[in-house]
Design a protein around this motif. Structure first.
Motif, PDB file in Angstrom:
ATOM      1  N   VAL A 134     -20.145  11.855  12.408  1.00 51.48           N
ATOM      2  CA  VAL A 134     -18.776  12.037  13.107  1.00 51.48           C
ATOM      3  C   VAL A 134     -19.088  10.777  14.229  1.00 51.48           C
ATOM      4  N   SER A 135     -19.825   9.856  14.173  1.00 52.23           N
ATOM      5  CA  SER A 135     -20.168   8.951  15.263  1.00 52.23           C
ATOM      6  C   SER A 135     -19.208   7.508  14.779  1.00 52.23           C
ATOM      7  N   SER A 136     -18.750   7.311  13.706  1.00 57.35           N
ATOM      8  CA  SER A 136     -17.995   6.364  13.553  1.00 57.35           C
ATOM      9  C   SER A 136     -17.231   6.486  12.332  1.00 57.35           C
ATOM     10  N   VAL A 137     -16.062   5.846  12.049  1.00 58.30           N
ATOM     11  CA  VAL A 137     -15.289   6.009  10.762  1.00 58.30           C
ATOM     12  C   VAL A 137     -16.010   5.702   9.500  1.00 58.30           C
ATOM     13  N   ASP A 138     -16.776   4.694   9.492  1.00 60.16           N
ATOM     14  CA  ASP A 138     -17.523   4.353   8.179  1.00 60.16           C
ATOM     15  C   ASP A 138     -18.605   5.609   8.041  1.00 60.16           C
ATOM     16  N   ASN A 139     -19.151   6.019   8.914  1.00 55.99           N
ATOM     17  CA  ASN A 139     -20.133   7.105   8.921  1.00 55.99           C
ATOM     18  C   ASN A 139     -19.192   8.435   8.220  1.00 55.99           C
ATOM     19  N   ALA A 193     -13.892  21.756   8.016  1.00 58.77           N
ATOM     20  CA  ALA A 193     -15.049  21.881   9.284  1.00 58.77           C
ATOM     21  C   ALA A 193     -15.284  20.525   9.814  1.00 58.77           C
ATOM     22  N   MET A 194     -15.754  19.829   9.154  1.00 59.17           N
ATOM     23  CA  MET A 194     -16.184  18.418   9.636  1.00 59.17           C
ATOM     24  C   MET A 194     -15.033  17.869  10.208  1.00 59.17           C
ATOM     25  N   ARG A 195     -13.885  18.010  10.051  1.00 57.99           N
ATOM     26  CA  ARG A 195     -12.648  17.344  10.424  1.00 57.99           C
ATOM     27  C   ARG A 195     -12.751  17.948  11.881  1.00 57.99           C
ATOM     28  N   LYS A 196     -12.741  19.275  11.938  1.00 59.74           N
ATOM     29  CA  LYS A 196     -12.710  19.863  13.170  1.00 59.74           C
ATOM     30  C   LYS A 196     -13.774  19.507  14.249  1.00 59.74           C
ATOM     31  N   TYR A 197     -14.993  19.330  13.591  1.00 58.02           N
ATOM     32  CA  TYR A 197     -16.322  18.865  14.636  1.00 58.02           C
ATOM     33  C   TYR A 197     -15.720  17.744  14.892  1.00 58.02           C
ATOM     34  N   CYS A 198     -15.221  16.700  14.180  1.00 57.02           N
ATOM     35  CA  CYS A 198     -15.030  15.164  14.215  1.00 57.02           C
ATOM     36  C   CYS A 198     -14.060  15.297  15.692  1.00 57.02           C
ATOM     37  N   GLU A 199     -13.078  16.244  15.616  1.00 57.90           N
ATOM     38  CA  GLU A 199     -11.972  16.266  16.532  1.00 57.90           C
ATOM     39  C   GLU A 199     -12.587  16.592  18.072  1.00 57.90           C
ATOM     40  N   TYR A 200     -13.535  17.527  17.887  1.00 54.87           N
ATOM     41  CA  TYR A 200     -14.058  18.084  19.204  1.00 54.87           C
ATOM     42  C   TYR A 200     -15.087  16.930  19.591  1.00 54.87           C
ATOM     43  N   ASN A 259     -14.565  13.569  19.003  1.00 53.64           N
ATOM     44  CA  ASN A 259     -13.922  12.413  19.385  1.00 53.64           C
ATOM     45  C   ASN A 259     -12.503  12.631  19.621  1.00 53.64           C
ATOM     46  N   PRO A 260     -12.116  13.546  20.562  1.00 54.07           N
ATOM     47  CA  PRO A 260     -10.858  13.907  20.975  1.00 54.07           C
ATOM     48  C   PRO A 260     -10.085  12.687  20.983  1.00 54.07           C
ATOM     49  N   GLU A 261     -10.441  11.748  21.789  1.00 60.43           N
ATOM     50  CA  GLU A 261      -9.603  10.329  21.988  1.00 60.43           C
ATOM     51  C   GLU A 261      -9.449   9.598  20.914  1.00 60.43           C
ATOM     52  N   ASP A 262     -10.403   9.347  19.895  1.00 61.19           N
ATOM     53  CA  ASP A 262     -10.317   8.697  18.905  1.00 61.19           C
ATOM     54  C   ASP A 262      -9.824   9.409  17.429  1.00 61.19           C
ATOM     55  N   ILE A 263      -9.554  10.478  17.386  1.00 64.83           N
ATOM     56  CA  ILE A 263      -9.594  11.197  16.324  1.00 64.83           C
ATOM     57  C   ILE A 263      -8.373  10.524  15.216  1.00 64.83           C
ATOM     58  N   SER A 264      -7.529  10.076  16.046  1.00 62.24           N
ATOM     59  CA  SER A 264      -6.357   9.400  15.021  1.00 62.24           C
ATOM     60  C   SER A 264      -7.038   8.168  14.157  1.00 62.24           C
ATOM     61  N   TYR A 265      -8.049   7.642  14.374  1.00 57.99           N
ATOM     62  CA  TYR A 265      -8.840   6.465  13.659  1.00 57.99           C
ATOM     63  C   TYR A 265      -9.528   6.934  12.455  1.00 57.99           C
ATOM     64  N   PHE A 266      -9.581   8.505  12.372  1.00 55.73           N
ATOM     65  CA  PHE A 266     -10.563   9.113  11.394  1.00 55.73           C
ATOM     66  C   PHE A 266      -9.424   9.528  10.449  1.00 55.73           C
TER      67      PHE A 266
END
Length: 105
Positions: free
Chosen positions: A46-51, A83-90, A92-99
Motif C-alpha cells: 500500500v506504499s505506492s500505486v504501482d505496488n 480488506a487490502m483496500r481498507k488497509y490502504c485507505e487507513y 493513505n487517507p489523503e491519497d486514497i483517491s489515487y489508488f
C-alpha cells in the motif's frame, strides 16, 4: 509493521468505517493472511500505486491457485481485495483517491 498497527486499524474500522467488531476482525484476519501468505508485506503493497497494482495481481493469482470452485475464487479474491483496500485507505487517507478501487483493477 501491520502487526504493530492492527489494533489501531481495528479501532479505525469500527469508528471511521462504522463496521461491526466481527467484520473488523474478519478484515484484520484477511490483512494478516495477505501479509503472511500472499504478499511480501502488506505495508509495502500500500506504499505506492504501482505496488498496490502488483499486489492486486498477486491476490488474483492466489485466489485462482487456491480455490477449486469458480464462485469460491471470486469470493476469496473479492474479500482479500476489499480488506487490502481498507488497509490502504487507513494508511493513505489523503491519497486514497489515487489508488484504483477493486473494480478498476
Amino acid at each position: 509493521m501491520f502487526l504493530e498497527l492492527k489494533e489501531d486499524f481495528r479501532e479505525w474500522l469500527i469508528v471511521k468505517k462504522r463496521i461491526s467488531k466481527r467484520t473488523a476482525g474478519d478484515t484484520i484476519s484477511r490483512c494478516k493472511r495477505l501479509d503472511e501468505e500472499v504478499l511480501d508485506s502488506i505495508d509495502l503493497a500500500v506504499s505506492s500505486v504501482d505496488n498496490y497494482l502488483l499486489a492486486m495481481s498477486k491476490i488474483k493469482h492466489y485466489a485462482r491457485e487456491n480455490r477449486v470452485e469458480k464462485s469460491a475464487k471470486y469470493a476469496m479474491k473479492g474479500s482479500l481485495m476489499s480488506a487490502m483496500r481498507k488497509y490502504c485507505e487507513y494508511r493513505n487517507p489523503e491519497d486514497i483517491s489515487y489508488f484504483p478501487n477493486d473494480y478498476q483493477v
